[in-house]
Design a protein around this motif. Structure first.
Motif, PDB file in Angstrom:
ATOM      1  N   LEU B   2       0.845  -1.190   0.000  1.00 47.43           N
ATOM      2  CA  LEU B   2       0.000   0.000   0.000  1.00 47.43           C
ATOM      3  C   LEU B   2       0.878   1.237   0.000  1.00 47.43           C
ATOM      4  O   LEU B   2       1.969   1.244   0.581  1.00 47.43           O
ATOM      5  CB  LEU B   2      -0.865   0.028   1.252  1.00 47.43           C
ATOM      6  N   LEU B   3       0.390   2.258  -0.645  1.00 47.43           N
ATOM      7  CA  LEU B   3       1.114   3.533  -0.603  1.00 47.43           C
ATOM      8  C   LEU B   3       1.189   4.026   0.842  1.00 47.43           C
ATOM      9  O   LEU B   3       2.195   4.543   1.308  1.00 47.43           O
ATOM     10  CB  LEU B   3       0.398   4.562  -1.488  1.00 47.43           C
ATOM     11  N   ASN B   4       0.079   3.802   1.539  1.00 46.54           N
ATOM     12  CA  ASN B   4      -0.024   4.376   2.878  1.00 46.54           C
ATOM     13  C   ASN B   4       0.996   3.843   3.850  1.00 46.54           C
ATOM     14  O   ASN B   4       1.376   4.524   4.783  1.00 46.54           O
ATOM     15  CB  ASN B   4      -1.429   4.149   3.424  1.00 46.54           C
ATOM     16  N   GLN B   5       1.428   2.601   3.661  1.00 43.66           N
ATOM     17  CA  GLN B   5       2.384   2.080   4.626  1.00 43.66           C
ATOM     18  C   GLN B   5       3.660   2.893   4.595  1.00 43.66           C
ATOM     19  O   GLN B   5       4.295   3.132   5.610  1.00 43.66           O
ATOM     20  CB  GLN B   5       2.662   0.593   4.385  1.00 43.66           C
ATOM     21  N   PHE B   6       4.009   3.364   3.413  1.00 47.45           N
ATOM     22  CA  PHE B   6       5.195   4.218   3.299  1.00 47.45           C
ATOM     23  C   PHE B   6       4.924   5.615   3.890  1.00 47.45           C
ATOM     24  O   PHE B   6       5.754   6.180   4.590  1.00 47.45           O
ATOM     25  CB  PHE B   6       5.616   4.352   1.836  1.00 47.45           C
ATOM     26  N   LEU B   7       3.764   6.071   3.558  1.00 40.91           N
ATOM     27  CA  LEU B   7       3.448   7.434   4.018  1.00 40.91           C
ATOM     28  C   LEU B   7       3.393   7.499   5.533  1.00 40.91           C
ATOM     29  O   LEU B   7       3.856   8.467   6.153  1.00 40.91           O
ATOM     30  CB  LEU B   7       2.107   7.902   3.434  1.00 40.91           C
ATOM     31  N   ILE B   8       2.815   6.436   6.116  1.00 35.23           N
ATOM     32  CA  ILE B   8       2.705   6.461   7.568  1.00 35.23           C
ATOM     33  C   ILE B   8       4.079   6.322   8.203  1.00 35.23           C
ATOM     34  O   ILE B   8       4.390   6.988   9.198  1.00 35.23           O
ATOM     35  CB  ILE B   8       1.743   5.362   8.040  1.00 35.23           C
ATOM     36  N   LEU B   9       4.890   5.511   7.601  1.00 36.56           N
ATOM     37  CA  LEU B   9       6.264   5.406   8.088  1.00 36.56           C
ATOM     38  C   LEU B   9       6.943   6.771   8.019  1.00 36.56           C
ATOM     39  O   LEU B   9       7.594   7.237   8.972  1.00 36.56           O
ATOM     40  CB  LEU B   9       7.052   4.396   7.253  1.00 36.56           C
TER      41      LEU B   9
END
Lengths: 183, 101, 537, 671, 493
Positions: B2-9
């Protein structure tokens, strides 16, 4: 996408490991009681990001991170730490005693930023370990469309260099100056 | 992925950077925290790029610029640290309070 | 001569400014040259204004036609122009301004307050002259605003540098402040506070004028729009209110007047004179030139409020005078009262009232100007303005005492002297205000105004009693005082003559104003009856 | 519009050079005033020449007009415009020539001339003689402007001019504050009354549509009662104005104090100028009260009656001889005002006319005495009839005239007033007036007895005044005796008629009553009252005693203190002004300095305080406070100082982040 | 894809680059007594950079490069002109100041010119990357210049504070830019303008937007991102402070408004109220804090914060009221141009005055008029101009500001106008206080003798240029409106 689905993909396991390592390193960067350790943890954290970049098909950038950051910037940091004689052992006075509000602020920032990301990008998928962006593309972009910032950034570096040297060097006392001129 | 996993990191790193910036007394450590924040920005850019796939790889180009600028800033910052250290024999920010009122 | 028609007003306004440049070139030590230049420049401006009188068309042109007009593009982007012109209303005030300025320079010849520095003082005076003259001829709101504001700086410095250095305990400040410092900053902030709102009002007009054609700051054009009912409703209310603040501070109307006693008391003699004689008129002139014709409907709505404030000012100013111990402060408070009559006249919105206000302005300029001259000269000799220490001035300086008595009589509105007409006609006007205005308010105002004239007499007699009459105090016994010197005489005699001439033959002013005012009232307020005679009931 | 008046005037009889240029009369004294101001000091007689010269020309001119009017009636009006607002509001100056104004020209000029001449002697060697004659000329000139006024505006100008000149003259010896205060009092009381004059002028002028007297008269005669309340209010206001100048109760308080000036001033002021102005004004606008505002006439009569009766008593306790005369003047003015108010246009003005001569005579006589004994007080006099025979005899003539003894002029004019009151139905007032005649004779007898009989009680050796002072006395004594004959009821002097006819030469008829025959009963009771007064007076004061004080015993309980304190009216007035104006003024000043300015200063102080707060607390400390707020309780006070020392840059940074976060949250969740 | 480089369009930048290199090279070659040549070359080079600008201005066409990401239009030309003129004045101010204190001259001019180059680039930048790099080049050298008085602890502190907060703001700005890129895939303003309008409801876009606002807010020292300014201004060498408060702030403004106006017009519902708040807060806090200052530079620092608020007013008002942004833009630019000149003048006067009075405290300036009338006149001119009193240029700035506010209309706008009006009176008070001290107070301390205190020729020239422009614009504000008109190019483009 359910959690199990997400966990079903092995690349996510890799991500999880790298991400946790990166986060842990980052955490240590801001909490370590030893200045040198903090710097070294930053190496680890940036290394983690480099791995992530590789996973995101940004091969070139990943190596740039390794070379520039880990190779150069961190060395610079360590020099800085040495020269300023920062206490290299455990030092309790490294942090301010008031951490509550900074912690709250940072948690709030995290919550807000991640919430916003989730709202915006919901389930957008990233192509996992796809075709790496070729260095050619980047090179053409940098010297083509982005030639102006590319050139300008060189002046940023030059200015930083010249200015940094001037600022950081020890001024000679008038006596010393006389001596040097005499030589 | 998911894109979000990077963004949240990235968000987490960014927030940690802010935390460090706010609590660290040593200027070098503050600089380290800033580097964390910039690294977070880079993760963002690269992650977005892998979704957007722009022909000129804008995200990656951007991140290269960010890295360069970050390097320059580290240089500037350390120079300032050295200067201050030379005058004060200390690199702690909280002793910089000459101009209070 | 076409050339004269186009250049006259520009010359009047900018000759003094040219004088500033000349003065700047002359070294500080060469006082004679400095004074001569100033005198020449002001005389030239006065001469041109007299020329304007002679070439002025008194045949009763309708309102909103101006003579000696100049229009040049100035700030194209906002459609603000260098637009000058005079009409019957502004002509007397313009001439008054140039005239008083000449007298002020003459008086200054050998009267310098500490710390002297004639060069700086004269430069400030010339800048002041430009601002004052300019305000009376500006026909563009932006230009008007500029000139209106230009007068601030010189006056600020005049008060601040040459002002009264005695320390004074300001209520609430908890420490003593030099009067000049307190007064200067107070004057400055007060007037700027007002004009900030005035500017907002102007801008709003500008914006609104865009609804009927190109946006404009042009006073004649706005007047036309105003007469045709372009500005109404809440908008007009707010705009009038904003401009009211700006003008009322300058007038000054109660309760925005408190800067005036301080400024007058602290200012050097010439500063007080110019302040009283000309500067206060900028506000009331603004009402007549801008507020009334452009926002006639709103004027009718505001008029009772203005009248009430004016009357409060009359009574209040006079009562405050009675409690003063400082001669200059007393005269300063008297201005509050006198300008109250001027504003009462304007508030009636009738030709009588507005004519009254104009002659009131001129008369107040001459009389109070002279009073401040006298107060200045006397404190110059006695080194005090405390009336309790003075007394017997008639004995020590008979001529000066006589002139003081004369001026005091003029100031209390004695018929046959200039001050009478403004007050009397204001009362006439408020007996029969514009149709539609509350008779109750205005007739009460008339009665209270008349009572105010009694109070005026009371404090003027009090002044004379304290200063002029009785035996001189111990400390003055045996001291030699030189009576009126030739510069003082030169500066004062013209004022005295004018006060008498206008008193017996007010037509010299009305000849210029009447037609313009009548036509103003007709166009702005559609008033059929002009002199409001025969309207009893 | 002015033409309408002029047409009306032209419809009457006009005449030639003397009438058309009558303005000279108005201007000459003013010219003299200016010339004396400019050159008086350098002239031999300090400018008296100029003053006398001007009034001499005036006297000739006025006499010619007077005679012309006697023979043929003269009517004329000349005006020129001084201001015009719009098309119909016109202000004019000019002069009127008609019966009333001619009478006044004559009176002012002739009496003035005599007083001026007298003053040359009286003021000899005094201070500021040039200024005296200048102000004196201004006094006469203003009065002439007043009486010659063709409209209310010019009347107001003259009116105030008279007030101004009187202020100067009453406070002539301004080194002494008492005199200055007397001048101020006169000016202020008059100024107060002038509110009425001005507002009345405005109201009537605007209601009727003109300020011109002739036009007002015409209009008054035309629209009878059409104006209603406006005319009544306007008329009342005008009367209020007249009350001030003519010293009617309760505005009479300034007049006795006005004795502070040199005696010739008092003479002129009480005779021809100043105090007569009010009566003159009532006569001038007589048609107004006749036709439009008749409702207020009873009130006016009442005030006149109070004045004539009550104030006369005050003369009984005055020691100052001039004060006696002053109270007498007030009382006589009461007669005149009562008469005019009751509808006796001729009666009132005739009394004004005769009174001018004998009152001037009395004052000059008193002046002569004062000149001789250097005191105003009758307690310093006595027995002067031997030393000063000419003064004595003329004074007696004046006294008899004033008392109303036949055939002196006062008798005829007072009789006319009584007749008018009777005719108009004011019987009670008529009785009061007769009682007033008794009082008049009573106190005048006292004055004569105390001054001229008994032994001399003063210091030094008094002797008769020089000729320049006694000749004027004689010159005034003659008309005091004779001029009453001008208006003997039923007698038309061959060829010239009588005073009523002369005075009736106006644009509109006055509608007053003039008895064609003497009412013997009335005349007899008037005369009887006067004789009784003299007799009783002589009984009380005729005998000499060791001291004047003993002689002058009048300590009746209640009454004496009441009179001595002038019915407490002065105290009341002083109390009211001092009790209100002073505190009010101080209060206003306090409001100015502490309330309005307090707000201004308060805003300034508050803004600066806010600045301190924003800078010190919000800008420089606030972030700190927020960050450390939570820990504040835990740490001891001792470490408080240390807390301030930490993390300046971090505070700034925190504010960055916090500011951004707050804004974001605000915009995401709130807006 | 090939890109053509328009060298004429880049000529001003190139001239500056050449000058930088020349200065730096010269500095290596010259012996200490001859180092003043570096200053001379720097000043000359800056002046020379104006030549191509004039040509470009005369030509009047719009030159666009790299997909419209680098544009030289009338607007950019004017701004570059402002940057170059103000840099010119700052260089003149610097000359004597730097020389007399034995600071490193060649490097100083090199860094200053680098910063100028950055601002020139920003004026043409029409995409996020160029904007970001330009911004960094503008600020980076300034971190160092602020600490140029190496031995002075205050200067060190100034540099440090500026730097740390600067990098923080850069990081936040970059985060915002990255989000923006992620949301739209665009970095050019034109592209962003097309894509952001649909995203107004997205929280992420709000986050991105505020990242930008914080970044630019720091540059223009808007409240609450202003804390660095007073400390840095006070500590930095005065010419650098002047540069900071004018060039760097102007560059920040340009960037700010360009991004909001050109790239994110669709998001005006969000940024307009935010600007409103920033404007109101900056005016109020800046002014109130300035009231209590005793140090003249610190006073100017707070005043410049307040002035930033005033500059934001038109834009905020127009955006809040949905009115014509072009009008507001031109008002802000007019304000900016006038502010630049008069503020530089004020700093030049502070430098000259400090030599004379040997004090940075307002109280120490008391009675300056009695020893140096000319300098005192200049104090009055610049401070009253800052206060907005006619006929000095400042009035027109305020006028244009109020005008655009009124034209915008609407309740929120009226409130803002009222806040601005009250604030201008407060501002008047502290400006007048300086003038009062100089003119009306009696001297308290010793003044430096004439010989020691005479301002250098270059400083005089700087003062002359500034005062001339201030007075001329005051009388003929049409000159300034020309700048405003130019901004309409942006509106139409």
């Amino acid at each position: 996408m359910s959690v199990s689905e997400w966990l079903g993909s092995p690349v996510n396991w890799v991500f999880l490991v790298v991400a946790l390592a990166t986060l842990f390193s980052s955490w240590r960067v801001v909490t370590a009681k030893n200045v040198v350790h903090a710097a070294l943890y930053l190496v680890a954290a940036l290394g983690g990001t480099a791995v992530l970049f590789l996973m995101l098909s940004a091969e070139f950038v990943a190596w740039v991170v390794v070379l520039v950051y880990i190779g150069a910037v961190l060395v610079l940091f360590l020099f800085g730490i040495m020269i300023t004689r920062a206490p290299t052992g455990k030092d309790v006075g490294l942090d301010t005693p008031h951490k509550t509000w900074p912690a709250l602020l940072s948690v709030a920032t995290f919550v807000l930023l991640s919430w916003a990301s989730i709202q915006a990008f919901g389930t957008t998928q990233v192509e996992s370990v796809g075709e790496p962006t070729s260095t050619e593309v980047l090179g053409l972009a940098l010297l083509g469309r982005f030639v102006i910032p590319f050139e300008v950034v060189s002046f940023v570096l030059l200015a930083a260099l010249i200015g940094g040297v001037t600022i950081a060097r020890r001024d000679l006392s008038p006596v010393e100056e006389e001596e040097r001129r005499a030589v | 992925m998911l894109l979000n996993q990077f963004l949240i990191l990235a968000a987490a790193m960014f927030s940690l950077g802010i935390y460090g910036l706010l609590v660290r007394r040593n200027i070098v450590l503050i600089l380290l925290s800033v580097e964390l924040m910039l690294a977070a920005v880079n993760i963002n850019l690269i992650a977005f790029e892998s979704v957007l796939r722009s022909p000129e790889a804008i995200g990656q180009v951007f991140s290269i610029f960010v890295i360069t600028v970050a390097a320059a800033e580290v240089g500037i910052g350390l120079a300032i640290v050295l200067m201050i250290f030379r005058n004060r024999k200390s690199a702690n920010v909280d002793e910089l309070d000459l101009m209070r009122w | 001569m076409e050339l004269f028609e186009t250049w006259a007003l520009t010359l009047i306004v900018f000759l003094p400014l040219a004088g500033v440049l000349l003065l700047g070139l002359v070294p500080k030590a060469n006082e004679r040259a400095l004074k001569a230049i100033s005198l020449l420049v002001t005389l030239a401006a006065f001469a041109v204004s007299v020329g304007v009188i002679f070439r002025f068309d008194f045949s009763g042109l309708p309102y909103n036609t101006y003579q000696f007009e100049v229009t040049e593009t100035w700030i194209g982007a906002i459609n603000a122009n260098y637009h000058l012109g005079v009409d019957g209303i502004s002509l007397p005030l313009l001439v008054l301004s140039t005239f008083i300025m000449v007298l002020a320079v003459i008086y200054s010849w050998n009267h310098w307050e500490e710390p002297r520095n004639p060069k700086a003082f004269l430069i400030l005076m010339m800048i002041l002259a430009t601002g004052l003259n300019g305000t009376f001829v500006a026909l563009d709101l932006v230009l008007f605003f500029i000139f209106f504001e230009v007068v601030l700086l010189p006056m600020y410095f005049m008060i601040g540098i040459w002002g009264d250095r005695t320390p004074r305990l300001i209520p609430g400040f908890g420490r003593e402040v030099q009067t000049r410092l307190y007064a200067a900053i107070k004057f400055f902030l007060f007037t700027l506070f007002g004009s900030a709102f005035m500017l907002l009002g102007f801008l709003a007009l500008y914006f609104e004028s865009g609804n009927s054609g190109e946006r404009t700051f042009d006073i004649p054009l706005l007047t036309e729009l105003g007469a045709s009912g372009a500005f109404t409703g809440t908008f007009a209310f707010l705009v009038f209110g904003a401009m009211f603040l700006g003008f009322a501070v300058k007038v000054p109307m109660w309760p925005l007047h408190t800067w005036l006693p301080d400024a007058h008391t602290a200012a050097p003699t010439v500063g007080s004179v110019l302040l009283a004689a000309i500067m206060l008129k900028l506000g009331s002139y603004g009402f007549v030139r801008i507020s009334l014709p452009i926002l006639p409907e709103e004027a009718t709505r505001w008029a009772p409020a203005i009248a009430i404030l004016a009357v409060i000012g009359i009574i209040y100013g006079s009562l405050a005078c009675l409690a003063q111990t400082d001669m200059k402060r007393l005269i300063a408070f008297s201005s509050v009262g006198h300008m109250g009559f001027v504003m009462l006249g304007i508030a009636t919105l009738t030709d009588v009232g507005i004519n009254a206000s104009i002659i009131g302005m001129v008369a107040h300029g001459l009389i109070t100007g002279l009073l401040f001259f006298l107060a200045g000269s006397m404190s110059h000799r006695y080194h005090t303005r405390e009336m309790s220490r003075l007394g017997g001035n008639m004995k020590l300086m008979p001529v000066m005492g006589g002139i003081l008595a004369f001026t005091a009589m003029a100031s209390l509105g004695l018929p046959g002297l200039a001050g009478f007409w403004g007050e009397f006609m204001s009362l006439i006007g408020s007996y029969n205000p514009l149709e539609g205005l509350s008779l109750g308010v205005f007739r009460t105002a008339m009665v209270l105004g008349a009572i105010g004239t009694v109070l005026t007499a009371a404090y003027m007699l009090y002044l004379l009693q304290q200063v002029n009459l009785g035996e001189p105090g111990e400390e003055w016994q045996g001291r030699e005082f030189h009576d009126v010197d030739r510069f003082e005489a030169t500066a004062w005699v013209p004022l005295i003559v004018l006060i008498v001439v206008i008193g017996f033959y007010p037509k010299v002013i009305f000849n210029s104003t009447t037609d313009s005012v009548v036509s103003l009232v007709e166009t702005a307020f559609n008033a059929e009856t002009t002199a409001s005679l025969g309207r009893g009931g | 519009m002015a033409t309408e008046a002029e047409q009306a005037v032209e419809a009457g009889i006009t005449g030639g050079f003397w009438v058309d240029n009558a303005g000279i009369v108005l201007i000459l004294p003013l010219v003299a005033f200016l010339l004396i101001l400019a050159f008086g000091k350098r002239m031999k007689n300090n400018g008296a020449e100029l003053a006398i010269g001007a009034l001499a020309v005036n006297s000739v001119w006025a006499t010619v007009l007077f005679v012309m009017n006697m023979t043929s009636g003269v009517l004329g009006q000349t005006t020129f415009e001084i201001a015009r607002i719009g098309s119909d509001l016109v202000f004019e100056l000019g002069w009127v020539v008609d019966g009333l104004s001619i009478m006044m020209y004559f009176l002012v000029s002739v009496v003035g001339l005599i007083v001026f001449i007298y003053a040359v002697g009286y003021m000899h060697g005094d201070v500021r003689v040039d200024w005296f004659f200048a102000a004196f000329s201004l006094f006469a000139g203003s009065m002439l402007i007043l009486v010659g006024a063709p409209n209310l505006i010019q009347l107001i100008i003259g009116w105030e001019g008279v007030g101004l000149a009187s202020y100067f003259l009453i406070g002539f010896y301004w080194e002494d504050m008492a005199n200055v205060n007397a001048g101020n009092k006169a000016f202020m009381v008059n100024r107060l009354a002038d509110i009425g004059l001005m507002l009345g002028a405005i109201i009537l002028g605007l209601a009727i549509g003109t300020f011109d007297f002739a036009e007002m008269d015409l209009a008054a005669a035309e629209h009878v009662e059409s104006l209603g309340a406006v005319a009544v209010v306007g008329g009342a206001l005008l009367f209020f104005g007249a009350m001030g100048k003519s010293a009617q109760f309760p505005l009479h308080i300034w007049l006795p104090d006005a004795m502070a000036g040199p005696t010739p001033v008092s003479a002129l002021m009480h005779a021809a100028t100043m105090v007569t102005a009010g009566v003159y004004l009532m006569g001038r606008v007589f048609p107004l009260f006749e036709y439009l505002a008749a409702e207020i006439r009873p009130w006016m009569v009442a005030i006149g009656a109070i004045t004539l009766f009550a104030i006369g008593f005050l003369a009984l306790v005055a020691d100052d001889i001039k004060r006696v005369l002053a109270y007498s003047t007030v009382s006589q003015l009461g007669y005149m005002m009562t008469a005019v108010a009751a509808g006796g246009y001729t009666a009132g003005l005739f009394h004004l006319f005769t009174h001018a001569f004998f009152k001037a005579l009395l004052f000059l006589g008193a002046g002569s005495v004062i000149h001789a004994v250097h005191s105003n007080n009758m307690s310093d006099m006595g027995g002067l009839r031997k030393q000063m025979p000419r003064t004595y005899w003329t004074f007696v003539v004046g006294t008899l005239a004033l008392a109303g003894i036949i055939p002196f002029s006062g008798f005829w004019s007072k009789d006319e007033i009584l007749a008018t009151l009777g005719f108009e139905g004011y019987t009670a007032v008529m009785v009061i007036a007769i009682a007033g005649a008794f009082v008049t004779a009573f106190y005048m007898t006292r004055a004569v007895a105390l001054t001229f009989f008994g032994d001399y009680k003063g210091h030094g050796q008094p002797h008769e005044s020089p000729a320049i002072m006694t000749v004027p006395l004689v010159a005034l004594a003659i008309p005091s005796i004779l001029f009453g004959l001008f208006n003997v009821p039923g007698w038309h002097i061959p060829g010239i008629g009588n005073f009523s006819e002369w005075l009736a030469v106006r644009v509109v008829p006055m509608g007053d009553h003039h008895p064609e025959a003497i009412d013997l009963a009335l005349a007899g009771s008037g005369l009887l009252a006067a004789v009784l007064g003299i007799v009783v007076g002589w009984v009380i004061w005729g005998k000499d005693r060791e001291t004047q004080a003993e002689r002058d015993r009048f300590d009746i309980p209640v009454l004496y203190p009441l009179l001595h304190n002038k019915y407490y009216i002065d105290d009341l007035a002083d109390g009211i002004t001092a009790g209100t104006m002073g505190p009010l003024a101080r209060f206003t000043n306090w409001v100015n300095d502490y309330v309005i300015d307090g707000v201004v200063n308060g805003v300034a102080i508050m803004t600066r305080g806010l600045g301190s707060f924003v800078y010190g607390v919000v800008d420089q400390r606030g972030v700190d406070g927020v960050i450390h707020g939570l820990g504040a309780g835990a740490d001891g006070a001792g470490s408080a100082l240390r807390k301030w020392q930490t993390g300046r840059i971090q505070q700034y940074a925190a504010s960055f982040v916090a500011g951004a976060l707050v804004l974001i949250v605000l915009f995401v969740f709130v807006i | 894809m090939t890109f053509v480089i328009d060298y004429l369009a880049l000529a001003p930048e190139l001239v500056i680059v050449a000058t930088m290199l020349a200065v730096f090279t010269l500095d290596l070659l010259l012996t200490r007594p001859n180092k003043f040549w570096t200053a001379t070359v720097a000043v000359a080079g800056t002046a020379l950079a104006a030549v191509p600008l004039v040509i470009l201005a005369a030509e009047g066409s719009t030159r666009s490069m790299f997909d419209g990401s680098y544009v030289v239009d009338e607007f950019a030309v004017i701004l570059k002109g402002v940057f170059i003129v103000s840099a010119y004045i700052v260089l003149l101010m610097s000359h004597h100041y730097i020389e007399s204190d034995r600071y490193y001259q060649g490097e100083y001019y090199f860094l200053l010119l680098a910063s100028v180059l950055g601002s020139l680039v920003m004026a043409s930048a029409r995409d996020l990357i160029i904007l970001f790099i330009g911004l960094e080049l503008t600020t980076g050298p300034l971190y160092l210049l602020a600490g140029w008085r190496k031995g002075d602890a205050k200067s060190n502190e100034a540099s440090m504070k500026y730097f740390i907060l600067g990098v923080l703001s850069t990081a936040i700005l970059l985060y915002g830019m990255s989000m923006l890129y992620g949301l739209t895939g665009e970095i050019t303003f034109a592209g962003l303008a097309q894509t952001t309008a649909d995203l107004a409801d997205e929280p992420a876009v709000v986050v991105a937007l505020f990242g930008l606002i914080v970044g630019f807010g720091f540059k223009i020292s808007a409240v609450p991102f202003h804390f660095w300014a007073p400390d840095t201004y006070e500590g930095a060498p005065t010419p650098v402070t002047a540069y900071l408060s004018v060039n760097s702030k102007a560059a920040g403004f340009v960037a700010f408004l360009l991004v909001m106006y050109q790239a994110l017009p669709g998001l005006s519902d969000i940024w307009a109220p935010a600007l409103w708040i920033l404007a109101a807060a900056s005016m109020t806090v800046g002014n109130l804090a300035a009231l209590r200052q005793t140090n003249i530079v610190r006073l100017l620092a707070y005043s410049s914060i307040a002035q930033a608020g005033f500059m934001l007013v038109p834009f905020a008002a127009a955006a809040v009221a949905d009115a014509d942004l072009a009008e507001a833009f031109s008002a802000t630019l007019i304000y900016l141009v006038i502010y630049a000149v008069m503020n530089l003048g004020a700093f030049a006067v502070v430098i000259a005055g400090a030599r004379k009075t040997r004090s940075g405290e307002i109280a120490g300036w008391a009675g300056l008029a009695q020893v140096d009338t000319r300098l005192a006149v200049l104090v009055a001119v610049f401070f009253f101009s800052l206060a907005g009193i006619p006929p000095l240029a400042g009035w027109f700035a305020k006028f244009a500001m109020f005008r655009s506010v009124i034209i915008a209309g609407g309740a929120a706008t009226v409130v803002l106008a009222a806040i601005a009006a009250i604030n201008s009176v407060i501002a008047l008070y502290y400006y007048a206080r300086v003038v009062k001290s100089v003119w009306l107070d009696d001297p308290v301390g010793e003044f430096a003798p004439e010989a020691e205190a005479a301002p250098a020729g270059s400083l005089r020239l700087a003062l002359l240029v500034a005062v001339a422009i201030t007075v001329v614009i005051g009388f003929f504000p049409a000159i300034a409106t020309f700048v405003g008109d130019a901004s309409r190019v942006i509106a139409s483009g």
